[in-house]
Design an enzyme around this catalytic site. Structure first.
Site, PDB file in Angstrom:
ATOM      1  N   GLU A 155       3.749   8.377  -0.695  1.00 46.94           N
ATOM      2  CA  GLU A 155       2.205   8.815  -1.340  1.00 46.94           C
ATOM      3  C   GLU A 155       1.900  10.826  -1.988  1.00 46.94           C
ATOM      4  O   GLU A 155       1.834  10.024  -3.089  1.00 46.94           O
ATOM      5  CB  GLU A 155       1.565   8.424  -0.008  1.00 46.94           C
ATOM      6  N   GLU A 163     -10.687   4.745   8.952  1.00 52.89           N
ATOM      7  CA  GLU A 163     -10.445   3.960   8.194  1.00 52.89           C
ATOM      8  C   GLU A 163     -11.307   2.470   7.478  1.00 52.89           C
ATOM      9  O   GLU A 163     -10.585   2.194   6.944  1.00 52.89           O
ATOM     10  CB  GLU A 163      -9.790   4.451   7.422  1.00 52.89           C
ATOM     11  N   GLU A 201       0.985  -1.698   0.274  1.00 61.38           N
ATOM     12  CA  GLU A 201      -0.402  -0.370  -0.028  1.00 61.38           C
ATOM     13  C   GLU A 201       1.250   0.740  -0.448  1.00 61.38           C
ATOM     14  O   GLU A 201       1.969   1.453   0.398  1.00 61.38           O
ATOM     15  CB  GLU A 201      -1.030  -0.014   1.572  1.00 61.38           C
ATOM     16  N   ASP A 220      -2.924  14.540   7.220  1.00 61.71           N
ATOM     17  CA  ASP A 220      -2.269  12.574   6.281  1.00 61.71           C
ATOM     18  C   ASP A 220      -1.060  13.157   5.043  1.00 61.71           C
ATOM     19  O   ASP A 220      -0.991  12.859   3.716  1.00 61.71           O
ATOM     20  CB  ASP A 220      -3.141  12.074   5.657  1.00 61.71           C
TER      21      ASP A 220
HETATM   22  C1  GCV Z   1      -2.103   2.426   5.436  1.00 67.32           C
HETATM   23  C2  GCV Z   1      -3.902   7.337   4.566  1.00 67.32           C
HETATM   24  C3  GCV Z   1      -3.327   6.275   2.902  1.00 67.32           C
HETATM   25  C4  GCV Z   1      -3.637   5.098   3.670  1.00 67.32           C
HETATM   26  C5  GCV Z   1      -2.939   4.508   4.816  1.00 67.32           C
HETATM   27  C6  GCV Z   1      -3.789   5.035   5.746  1.00 67.32           C
HETATM   28  C7  GCV Z   1      -2.958   4.976   7.318  1.00 67.32           C
HETATM   29  O1  GCV Z   1      -5.255   7.609   4.416  1.00 67.32           O
HETATM   30  O2  GCV Z   1      -4.184   7.096   1.920  1.00 67.32           O
HETATM   31  O3  GCV Z   1      -3.358   4.378   2.045  1.00 67.32           O
HETATM   32  O4  GCV Z   1      -3.064   3.557   5.165  1.00 67.32           O
HETATM   33  O5  GCV Z   1      -3.068   6.629   5.499  1.00 67.32           O
HETATM   34  O6  GCV Z   1      -1.866   5.983   7.590  1.00 67.32           O
HETATM   35  O7  GCV Z   1      -3.497   4.156   7.808  1.00 67.32           O
END
Ligand code: GCV
Length: 800
Positions: free
Chosen positions: A460, A308, A184, A432
């Site tokens: 990211e 999430e 991810e 984030d």
């Molecule tokens: C692992 C953001 C990222 C997700 C990530 C999340 C987190 O939303 O886009 O991919 O998930 O952060 O840190 O848990």
């Protein structure tokens, strides 16, 4: 004469091409090529002629081999190992291996503790010795790498006298790697963990991974994604985890796992995962006993709960403390710790992968989960594996309050209520991992709870696998920010290393010796924790199975910088860049100077061409790749860029003052004060806290609109400048990496222009103001940019 000249030129060219041998990037900063400065080589050779290096433990053995091999290749000469020192000899070890070392540490370095090391030249009985010493075996390995770094960066080694100790205890890479080998937010290929072939097949990469991490002081690895899969806790997978732990142990690297809160239900046959249920508590206790019987130095768990869609204690009407402390109690008898994440929003259970983006293919789960929101027909959502009673949000709830505030709201009520072996892991900023965020207000608000930093090394939101962005300036900006939590000077770094509230901390800690069969139990006993609470820094890894580990050759610098700063946050970003360039590319002054300048400019460039002046979260939803400021149809309000920039006919920005969400009140008064007024607020954070008019007057006299346009342009200009810098190094960098970086810079240039064009065209629909002179235009329409789709953008990590 001409003939002599020609022969000379040919010889030089041949020599240069021999020096610039093909480099595929696999060796990272651990290249250890022959010293290419003849005078220096002679000097080094005469200063180091042999070594005394007893190696009674696996760690000391790898340390000795590392020194022997790497010195051998840098000096192009094999050094003999002796039992007693000769002149110009290295003496390496701990006080128990040598009275000279014992005497040195007690007389000259009484403050050295924990896993710190000493490099010291000394005359002993008429013999010149270079001493590499530490109290622990792993400290000796760190010392070896530090000594090798001196040679790699062409430093003098004749009269050395230096010591260094880690400022935080847990220096950890978090892998968001799935058991399927997808990663991810990974942009460097598949996961390096070959779960299918483990435990029997040990890839050389695992060993080189451990070497690289040890060379910068990283001492832990969380192998699995925080969006966790309970399967990793089953016996089949624990055997595989054990094999990795065995490889890493000599390098001082502990293995940690992510724990899915619902594991007792998923794999344990229980009906609930309620943390206050005795059967659940017993299940985790038994699971920990099982893990420690296989991996006696297992580090502990990282948990993403109630975020999430991950299940957590709130799913059962319980609190973060109930959840974290349950794990803590199960781990404590073994010396394990819990890293409990503060990245929380959205308690509703999610369908598989739905949080990734609003790509229709992935959003199905979301639609299903929110389909009858507001009808209050069914208060129970079938989460797939098991039924968890949770109310679905009503449409009103979906238009979310300020997400910025949620972590603070959820965690500060529990300050001081977590067990001593719990670290709350906080992302550097409140949202984030954006190109620029103010520091998370939690860092200034939990004086009784150890907080661990979570940085994101993988890019990211920073151009993913193709942009050259050196992250150390970002890390430093956060670490050096003053929280005022315990008066002026309570920087985020001092919160993290514990010294803001525990004077004397922020200096050396011991990692218990990690030898097979020796239980490290007791490392987090109540006594120790009272004396020195836990400290830690985590970085979300950017590593994959690409030959060069990180895809972009400069991604390696971010891994390196994270490790160096986790060890010593007082190092400067430039200093780290300097070391890295010399080790990774060359000591040639032209190369070093040009690359360092590029690296140091690169973070501000990405901020400018993506999110200048405090814009945030305006990327496309498709894999977070590219601009998408217009997006307004994601199922949660706070997944939509329009929620964050709030552009309208008047202006732009998120008002977080009292007239808006009032998130600023989460900071200490002195911090609040510095950002409270849109006329005095540091412009780099302006839109984080203010909704300003398009004609708002900026400090340089421009209107906000003109300034915004200029910033976007300046980001693009910097990338073009970086391209020119890089081109000037043709012939001084090996062809392979030179070409790779040139191509990537071309992509970066195109994408920087894409960001500029798309964002300005879009924001212009609100400002209705002309693009000022000097700012690049495009013939494309806004509709064109909106129509772009990237269905297979990497990093979505589908299929956990
Ligand atoms: C692992 C953001 C990222 C997700 C990530 C999340 C987190 O939303 O886009 O991919 O998930 O952060 O840190 O848990």
């Amino acid at each position: 004469m001409w003939n002599i000249m020609r022969t000379l030129i040919m010889a030089c060219t041949l020599l240069a091409s021999l020096q610039l041998r093909a480099e595929d990037g696999y060796r990272l900063w651990l290249r250890y090529d022959r010293i290419d400065d003849p005078a220096l080589l002679t000097q080094y050779r005469s200063s180091v002629t042999a070594m005394v290096f007893p190696a009674p433990s696996p760690t000391l053995l790898v340390a000795r081999n590392e020194l022997l091999d790497d010195l051998g290749s840098m000096l192009d000469k094999k050094l003999p190992i002796r039992t007693t020192p000769s002149d110009n000899c290295i003496l390496a070890g701990t006080p128990s291996s040598s009275p000279v070392i014992a005497q040195l540490l007690s007389s000259k370095y009484p403050g050295l503790a924990g896993d710190g090391y000493v490099l010291h030249s000394q005359l002993v009985e008429g013999k010149h010795l270079i001493i590499i010493a530490a109290h622990s075996d792993i400290g000796v390995l760190y010392g070896v790498f530090a000594f090798l770094r001196l040679l790699q960066t062409h430093q003098p080694i004749q009269n050395i006298s230096l010591s260094s100790s880690p400022l935080v205890q847990r220096r950890i890479l978090d892998h968001w790697d799935n058991l399927t080998r997808t990663v991810e937010r990974g942009y460097a290929g598949a996961s390096i963990w070959n779960w299918h072939l483990l435990p029997d097949y040990i890839d050389q990469r695992y060993i080189d991974y451990a070497r690289a991490n040890a060379s910068i002081g990283i001492n832990g690895t969380v192998l699995t994604n925080v969006n966790a899969n309970s399967l990793v806790l089953t016996p089949l997978y624990l055997q595989k985890v054990r094999a990795l732990a065995d490889v890493f142990r000599p390098y001082g690297i502990r293995v940690y796992l992510t724990a899915k809160f619902s594991a007792p239900v998923d794999i344990g046959g229980l009906k609930t995962a309620d943390p206050l249920d005795p059967a659940v508590q017993k299940w985790w206790k038994d699971k920990c006993d099982e893990i420690y019987s296989l991996i006696p130095d297992f580090g502990g768990f990282l948990v993403k709960a109630n975020s999430e869609g991950q299940p957590g204690p709130q799913t059962y009407g319980r609190t973060h403390t109930d959840g974290a402390n349950m794990f803590a109690d199960a781990l404590a008898p073994h010396g394990g710790i819990v890293m409990w994440r503060a990245f929380v929003y959205d308690v509703r259970p999610q369908r598989k992968n739905e949080h990734f983006d609003d790509n229709p293919a992935h959003a199905e789960g979301h639609k299903a989960a929110t389909a009858d929101a507001g009808t209050s027909k069914t208060p129970v959502v079938d989460s797939g594996a098991h039924n968890i009673p949770v109310s679905r949000p009503s449409p009103g709830e979906i238009s979310a309050p300020d997400r910025f505030k949620q972590a603070y709201a959820e965690f500060t009520p529990f300050d001081g209520k977590f067990r001593p072996n719990v670290l709350i892991q906080v992302k550097n900023g409140p949202i984030d991992f954006q190109p620029r965020e103010p520091f998370s207000p939690l860092f200034g608000a939990m004086s009784k709870t150890p907080l661990m930093m979570e940085f994101q090394i993988t890019q990211e939101y920073l151009g993913q696998g193709t942009h050259l962005v050196y992250e150390a300036p970002l890390f430093k900006e956060v670490l050096d920010a003053d929280t005022y939590a315990n008066g002026k000077g309570s920087t985020v770094a001092k919160i993290i290393d514990g010294s803001a509230f525990h004077p004397g901390q922020g200096s050396p800690f011991t990692t218990p010796t990690l030898q097979p069969g020796i239980s490290p139990g007791g490392q987090t006993t109540a006594d120790q924790l009272a004396a020195a609470p836990l400290t830690g820094m985590a970085g979300v890894s950017n590593i994959g199975n690409e030959r060069n580990w990180t895809n972009h050759p400069f991604g390696q610098a971010n891994w390196y910088a994270f490790g160096r700063l986790a060890w010593d946050h007082t190092l400067s970003a430039r200093q780290i860049a300097d070391e890295w360039v010399k080790q990774t590319f060359s000591n040639n002054t032209m190369v070093v100077s040009a690359i360092e300048k590029m690296m140091m400019a690169s973070r501000e460039a990405v901020v400018n061409y993506m999110t200048p002046l405090g814009l945030h979260h305006i990327m496309s939803s498709s894999g977070h790749y590219g601009p998408g400021p217009w997006l307004n149809n994601a199922p949660r309000a706070d997944w939509n860029p329009v929620y964050y920039h709030r552009a309208d006919a008047y202006g732009i920005g998120f008002d977080r003052t009292a007239t808006g969400s009032n998130a600023l009140t989460q900071y200490q008064p002195q911090v609040r004060q510095q950002w409270l007024d849109s006329n005095t607020c540091d412009e780099k954070f302006l839109l984080w806290f203010h909704h300003v008019s398009w004609s708002h007057k900026m400090k340089d006299g421009h209107t906000f609109w003109d300034e915004l346009c200029n910033r976007y342009q300046s980001g693009v200009d910097t990338v073009k400048w970086m391209q020119r810098q890089w081109k000037s190094l043709a012939g001084l960098i090996d062809k392979e990496r030179f070409t790779q970086v040139s191509m990537l810079l071309n992509i970066q240039e195109k994408e920087a222009e894409w960001w500029r064009n798309a964002c300005l065209l879009y924001f212009q629909t609100f400002s209705r103001m002309p693009i000022p002179p000097g700012v690049g235009h495009t013939d494309q329409t806004l509709e064109y940019y909106k129509s772009l789709r990237f269905p297979y953008a990497p990093g979505t990590g589908i299929s956990l």
